[in-house]
Design a protein around this motif. Sequence first.
Motif: not given
Length: 365
Positions: A95, A97, A101, A326-327
């Motif tokens: 990802h 991030d 993340a 993601g996060q």
Amino acid sequence: MLTDRPVLTDRPAVSLDDYTERARAVLPPDVWDYVAGGSAAEVTLAANRRGLDRVAVLPRVLRGVGAADLRTRLLGRPYAMPVGVAPMAYQRLLHPDGELALAAAAGAAGVPYVASTLASTPIEQIAGAGAEIWFQLYWLRERAMVRDLLDRVVAAGCRALMLTVDVPVLGRHPRDLRNAFRLPADVVAANLPDGRAALAHAGAPGVAAVAASFAPALRWADLAWLREQVDLPLVVKGVLDPRDAVEAVRVGADAVVVSNHGGRQLDGAPASITMLPEVLDAVGDRCQVLVDSGIRSGTDVLRALALGASGVLIGRPLLWALAVGGQPAARDALALLAAELTDALTLAGCPDPAAAGELRTVEVR
């Protein structure tokens, strides 16, 4: 790098396995294989699951236990549950991030995040993501580079140092060789000068760029030197033989992680969970003992606690969640794990993680 990702379903994940299949659908096949694969014939990779499934926990009843309280202490610090995010390289591969993340998700969950030497984000940035950070060290050939990393780790405010000791050389990964897997140009080992491990990792073409950075002949004297350099809790990761655990304690380790590197190093090594009781018997109460490799659910965490572990590290399931969303997805995955562990402890008659160590286990064939 991946940018536009299809939404597979609007239904929330109900187990960590849900993230596995969703990640497989959105990741390129070679990236999937890089993360999912093990070394050689992947015997040890499969053994980790079988080993956990052979541990049956005997629940206690009529103990007046309500919902379990997951809070615990690892390396002398309080955490929301006996779980840490395992060190994993190149998370920006999953990802954009990446480490930021997953570290933020760990912070939201109240658990430690272990940052890898081969992270694709510098340790200084990871340390600002909101989690308590432990730093995982691969021993580098140039001791000056090790010293520089240690200075950065301390300056970044990391809470512990974790030395990985089961990678004198990188395991041979047939999946990566067949795929001719290479990291994209924008995913590098951000903690090393010039991202010198950027060409590839884990048996892929160009692996010499990584292998040339690692010291293949690490000795106990090096661990003793490390103990003198940093006034942080010291964790030794990658121990399977109880004799090595005893030696790690003698040299000054505050904890050991019973680990076969998720089945990515010596193929044919036993499952980590299988060796956990012997390591615990060998070290007694002289240090904390954690375990990783194959942990996939709250029930797996309960199994480890019932055998006597202080906590676990979890890896691939969180990478799959990261890849999917993601996060937010990684945060949801950790919340799901906490819910599963709460249920497992409560059903076993345990008010907290420490009480799980009083349970009996039975080996099932």
